[in-house]
Design a protein around this motif. Sequence first.
Motif, PDB file in Angstrom:
ATOM      1  N   PHE A 191       0.192  15.465  -1.950  1.00  0.00           N
ATOM      2  CA  PHE A 191       1.341  15.451  -2.852  1.00  0.00           C
ATOM      3  C   PHE A 191       2.574  14.970  -2.093  1.00  0.00           C
ATOM      4  O   PHE A 191       2.804  15.344  -0.943  1.00  0.00           O
ATOM      5  N   LEU A 192       3.356  14.117  -2.741  1.00  0.00           N
ATOM      6  CA  LEU A 192       4.644  13.677  -2.217  1.00  0.00           C
ATOM      7  C   LEU A 192       5.735  14.046  -3.208  1.00  0.00           C
ATOM      8  O   LEU A 192       5.519  14.022  -4.429  1.00  0.00           O
ATOM      9  N   ALA A 193       6.907  14.351  -2.701  1.00  0.00           N
ATOM     10  CA  ALA A 193       8.039  14.590  -3.585  1.00  0.00           C
ATOM     11  C   ALA A 193       8.334  13.318  -4.375  1.00  0.00           C
ATOM     12  O   ALA A 193       8.159  12.208  -3.861  1.00  0.00           O
ATOM     13  N   PRO A 194       8.740  13.444  -5.628  1.00  0.00           N
ATOM     14  CA  PRO A 194       9.042  12.245  -6.418  1.00  0.00           C
ATOM     15  C   PRO A 194      10.195  11.460  -5.798  1.00  0.00           C
ATOM     16  O   PRO A 194      11.016  12.021  -5.071  1.00  0.00           O
ATOM     17  N   CYS A 246       2.880   6.501 -10.353  1.00  0.00           N
ATOM     18  CA  CYS A 246       3.063   7.546  -9.322  1.00  0.00           C
ATOM     19  C   CYS A 246       3.316   8.913  -9.962  1.00  0.00           C
ATOM     20  O   CYS A 246       4.312   9.573  -9.709  1.00  0.00           O
ATOM     21  N   GLN A 247       2.362   9.330 -10.776  1.00  0.00           N
ATOM     22  CA  GLN A 247       2.429  10.630 -11.441  1.00  0.00           C
ATOM     23  C   GLN A 247       1.347  11.534 -10.868  1.00  0.00           C
ATOM     24  O   GLN A 247       0.160  11.272 -11.039  1.00  0.00           O
ATOM     25  N   PRO A 248       1.705  12.593 -10.162  1.00  0.00           N
ATOM     26  CA  PRO A 248       0.679  13.485  -9.602  1.00  0.00           C
ATOM     27  C   PRO A 248      -0.129  14.150 -10.714  1.00  0.00           C
ATOM     28  O   PRO A 248       0.371  14.399 -11.814  1.00  0.00           O
ATOM     29  N   GLN A 249      -1.387  14.405 -10.401  1.00  0.00           N
ATOM     30  CA  GLN A 249      -2.287  15.054 -11.350  1.00  0.00           C
ATOM     31  C   GLN A 249      -2.619  16.459 -10.852  1.00  0.00           C
ATOM     32  O   GLN A 249      -2.629  16.721  -9.639  1.00  0.00           O
ATOM     33  N   VAL A 250      -2.901  17.341 -11.771  1.00  0.00           N
ATOM     34  CA  VAL A 250      -3.244  18.723 -11.424  1.00  0.00           C
ATOM     35  C   VAL A 250      -4.445  18.719 -10.481  1.00  0.00           C
ATOM     36  O   VAL A 250      -5.462  18.070 -10.750  1.00  0.00           O
ATOM     37  N   GLY A 269       6.264   8.286   2.807  1.00  0.00           N
ATOM     38  CA  GLY A 269       7.079   8.537   1.625  1.00  0.00           C
ATOM     39  C   GLY A 269       8.265   7.619   1.447  1.00  0.00           C
ATOM     40  O   GLY A 269       9.027   7.780   0.489  1.00  0.00           O
ATOM     41  N   GLU A 270       8.434   6.623   2.321  1.00  0.00           N
ATOM     42  CA  GLU A 270       9.627   5.769   2.272  1.00  0.00           C
ATOM     43  C   GLU A 270       9.357   4.408   1.633  1.00  0.00           C
ATOM     44  O   GLU A 270       9.806   3.366   2.110  1.00  0.00           O
ATOM     45  N   GLU A 271       8.636   4.411   0.515  1.00  0.00           N
ATOM     46  CA  GLU A 271       8.459   3.153  -0.220  1.00  0.00           C
ATOM     47  C   GLU A 271       9.788   2.557  -0.639  1.00  0.00           C
ATOM     48  O   GLU A 271       9.958   1.329  -0.649  1.00  0.00           O
ATOM     49  N   ALA A 272      10.768   3.399  -0.969  1.00  0.00           N
ATOM     50  CA  ALA A 272      12.065   2.892  -1.408  1.00  0.00           C
ATOM     51  C   ALA A 272      12.704   2.018  -0.324  1.00  0.00           C
ATOM     52  O   ALA A 272      13.309   0.972  -0.615  1.00  0.00           O
ATOM     53  N   ARG A 273      12.581   2.429   0.927  1.00  0.00           N
ATOM     54  CA  ARG A 273      13.130   1.645   2.031  1.00  0.00           C
ATOM     55  C   ARG A 273      12.460   0.272   2.097  1.00  0.00           C
ATOM     56  O   ARG A 273      13.122  -0.758   2.302  1.00  0.00           O
ATOM     57  N   LEU A 274      11.140   0.258   1.919  1.00  0.00           N
ATOM     58  CA  LEU A 274      10.424  -1.012   1.936  1.00  0.00           C
ATOM     59  C   LEU A 274      10.845  -1.904   0.775  1.00  0.00           C
ATOM     60  O   LEU A 274      11.019  -3.119   0.944  1.00  0.00           O
ATOM     61  N   PHE A 275      11.007  -1.328  -0.401  1.00  0.00           N
ATOM     62  CA  PHE A 275      11.414  -2.134  -1.556  1.00  0.00           C
ATOM     63  C   PHE A 275      12.805  -2.730  -1.367  1.00  0.00           C
ATOM     64  O   PHE A 275      13.058  -3.879  -1.743  1.00  0.00           O
ATOM     65  N   ARG A 276      13.718  -1.969  -0.785  1.00  0.00           N
ATOM     66  CA  ARG A 276      15.060  -2.520  -0.553  1.00  0.00           C
ATOM     67  C   ARG A 276      14.997  -3.696   0.419  1.00  0.00           C
ATOM     68  O   ARG A 276      15.633  -4.733   0.210  1.00  0.00           O
ATOM     69  N   LEU A 277      14.218  -3.539   1.500  1.00  0.00           N
ATOM     70  CA  LEU A 277      14.077  -4.629   2.457  1.00  0.00           C
ATOM     71  C   LEU A 277      13.351  -5.812   1.823  1.00  0.00           C
ATOM     72  O   LEU A 277      13.745  -6.973   2.023  1.00  0.00           O
ATOM     73  N   ALA A 278      12.302  -5.541   1.063  1.00  0.00           N
ATOM     74  CA  ALA A 278      11.541  -6.619   0.430  1.00  0.00           C
ATOM     75  C   ALA A 278      12.411  -7.427  -0.520  1.00  0.00           C
ATOM     76  O   ALA A 278      12.317  -8.660  -0.567  1.00  0.00           O
ATOM     77  N   GLY A 279      13.259  -6.739  -1.277  1.00  0.00           N
ATOM     78  CA  GLY A 279      14.163  -7.451  -2.169  1.00  0.00           C
ATOM     79  C   GLY A 279      15.100  -8.365  -1.402  1.00  0.00           C
ATOM     80  O   GLY A 279      15.395  -9.493  -1.836  1.00  0.00           O
ATOM     81  N   GLN A 280      15.562  -7.900  -0.266  1.00  0.00           N
ATOM     82  CA  GLN A 280      16.445  -8.714   0.577  1.00  0.00           C
ATOM     83  C   GLN A 280      15.696  -9.926   1.135  1.00  0.00           C
ATOM     84  O   GLN A 280      16.218 -11.051   1.132  1.00  0.00           O
ATOM     85  N   LEU A 281      14.472  -9.721   1.597  1.00  0.00           N
ATOM     86  CA  LEU A 281      13.668 -10.831   2.122  1.00  0.00           C
ATOM     87  C   LEU A 281      13.335 -11.841   1.027  1.00  0.00           C
ATOM     88  O   LEU A 281      13.325 -13.057   1.263  1.00  0.00           O
ATOM     89  N   GLU A 282      13.061 -11.347  -0.169  1.00  0.00           N
ATOM     90  CA  GLU A 282      12.742 -12.224  -1.292  1.00  0.00           C
ATOM     91  C   GLU A 282      13.920 -13.120  -1.650  1.00  0.00           C
ATOM     92  O   GLU A 282      13.741 -14.283  -2.011  1.00  0.00           O
ATOM     93  N   LYS A 307       0.861  -1.177   0.000  1.00  0.00           N
ATOM     94  CA  LYS A 307       0.000   0.000   0.000  1.00  0.00           C
ATOM     95  C   LYS A 307       0.896   1.226   0.000  1.00  0.00           C
ATOM     96  O   LYS A 307       1.667   1.437   0.933  1.00  0.00           O
ATOM     97  N   PRO A 308       0.847   2.049  -1.032  1.00  0.00           N
ATOM     98  CA  PRO A 308       1.716   3.223  -1.066  1.00  0.00           C
ATOM     99  C   PRO A 308       1.319   4.287  -0.033  1.00  0.00           C
ATOM    100  O   PRO A 308       0.252   4.236   0.565  1.00  0.00           O
ATOM    101  N   SER A 309       2.196   5.250   0.129  1.00  0.00           N
ATOM    102  CA  SER A 309       1.897   6.406   0.973  1.00  0.00           C
ATOM    103  C   SER A 309       0.742   7.211   0.399  1.00  0.00           C
ATOM    104  O   SER A 309       0.517   7.252  -0.820  1.00  0.00           O
ATOM    105  N   ARG A 310       0.041   7.884   1.284  1.00  0.00           N
ATOM    106  CA  ARG A 310      -0.988   8.827   0.837  1.00  0.00           C
ATOM    107  C   ARG A 310      -0.352   9.877  -0.076  1.00  0.00           C
ATOM    108  O   ARG A 310       0.671  10.473   0.247  1.00  0.00           O
ATOM    109  N   GLY A 311      -0.966  10.065  -1.232  1.00  0.00           N
ATOM    110  CA  GLY A 311      -0.456  11.050  -2.175  1.00  0.00           C
ATOM    111  C   GLY A 311       0.488  10.489  -3.212  1.00  0.00           C
ATOM    112  O   GLY A 311       0.875  11.209  -4.139  1.00  0.00           O
ATOM    113  N   ARG A 312       0.866   9.218  -3.094  1.00  0.00           N
ATOM    114  CA  ARG A 312       1.806   8.643  -4.062  1.00  0.00           C
ATOM    115  C   ARG A 312       1.117   8.329  -5.390  1.00  0.00           C
ATOM    116  O   ARG A 312       1.704   8.497  -6.465  1.00  0.00           O
TER     117      ARG A 312
END
Length: 469
Positions: free
Chosen positions: A236-239, A227-231, A444-457, A188-193
């Motif tokens: 909103f989250l920073a890319p 994850c492309q913000p719309q007008v 906003g830290e999906e990247a952290r989760l993906f790095r850990l998930a890759g390691q667990l996988e 589940k992504p962050s709100r605004g992603r």
Amino acid sequence: MRFEDYRRHDMTALADLVARREVSAAELLETALARSAAVNPQINAITQDLSDFARGELTQASEGPFAGVPFLLKDLGAQLAGTITTGGSRAFKDARAEADSAIVAAYRRAGLIIFGKTNTPEFGLAPVTEPALFGPSRNPWNLDHTPGGSSGGASAAVAAGIVPGAHASDGGGSIRVPASACGLFGLKPSRGRVSFAPAGEGWAGASMQHALTRSVRDCAALLDVVCQPQVGDPYFLAPPERPFAQEIGRDPGKLRIAFTTASLASPELDPQCVRAVRDAAALCESLGHDVTEASLPGDLAALSQAAGVIIAASVAATLDAEAERRGRPFGEDEVEFTTWMSYRRGRELSAPQYVQAVAVVHAFGRAVAGLFADYDILLLSTTGRPPPPVGWLTEDLSQYARRLFSFMSNTQAFNNTGQPAMSVPLAWSEEGLPIGLQFVAPMGEEARLFRLAGQLEQAKPWFDCIAPL
């Protein structure tokens, strides 16, 4: 393409085969349709056949990252122009979309071939998928059990091998619960992603859209696509610093991981889930992370009450808007009993009560954010118990709330905080049913989760754990 070969590939690998012209998009589509014809009568995952639309899409050349890969949309929260989105409800069985949602437009630009829509409980209100409109979906690991909800049709389709990934949404656990129930990866992504344009955000920003997949890299690459913000988006989250797909395989570093065997919304976890949490904590420690038992701060009882107010008010607003559009009020016989009860409650709420509920949710989010000043990740069970039998939730309505939260015990809190959270298929029950472990990161830290998930996988692979259907 033989199904046995199709099943050995994730979405990324299938797209690569198409790009190298080792297989055509038409072959992939026909393989997916053949698998659906073979197993969907047993699992009731796909409730709308869009195969003619999909064959028409094959004529549109695409250079997107998933060009030619078969895909399914959840029948809730995503609009495909010219098709009906029922939300699992008889009230919307004729609701035809005039245009694509932003997320669907992104999927089509990426080259995904949408060939059907998946089953969902009415308005996504339950953690099981048993709508009166279409009937129950069933778990490919054991047909007597639920595949979870509300993205239960999606999880059943992926677990059964119809597709390696499918669209899903999550307002209280509806990506993570079915991921747990069906042995899949679900974030589940962050709100605004991910934008909900043009329909607007659901449940005061608690609801998010993304996908259920068999591999971590597919989940990351799909998030890059959408994850492309719309007008005009209200959140909103920073890319991301780099594409999420590039996080897979990167060293997550030594993470400070807090874990808990608590059940956040019910008295206690099933002992099998407790063992799964402790085993996952030990696995993380063996991978070099600093693992500590901790408690989640914040007033969980107040949060549960506040979330109930927001959901009931939202159901009432949805049905009242449709009643105004069609020029006549809704009757009790047009929606399911539990939906009607939620609607009636929502109609009785005052505007101040709604505002107060949103304030409680925000206060809870601030309290939980404090935990992440000391920890990088929170680990806990995704669900309170392994997936229950079909019909279990509603067989005794006097026990409905207790059973609801005993299964969907640990997910809703992080919809309300807005933090990213993932369910990882690291455990199985004594009956051979999947048990997911939930990992939560700061906003906003999906990247952290993906790095850990890759390691667990890599440490405990699950891709070849195939449902027996």
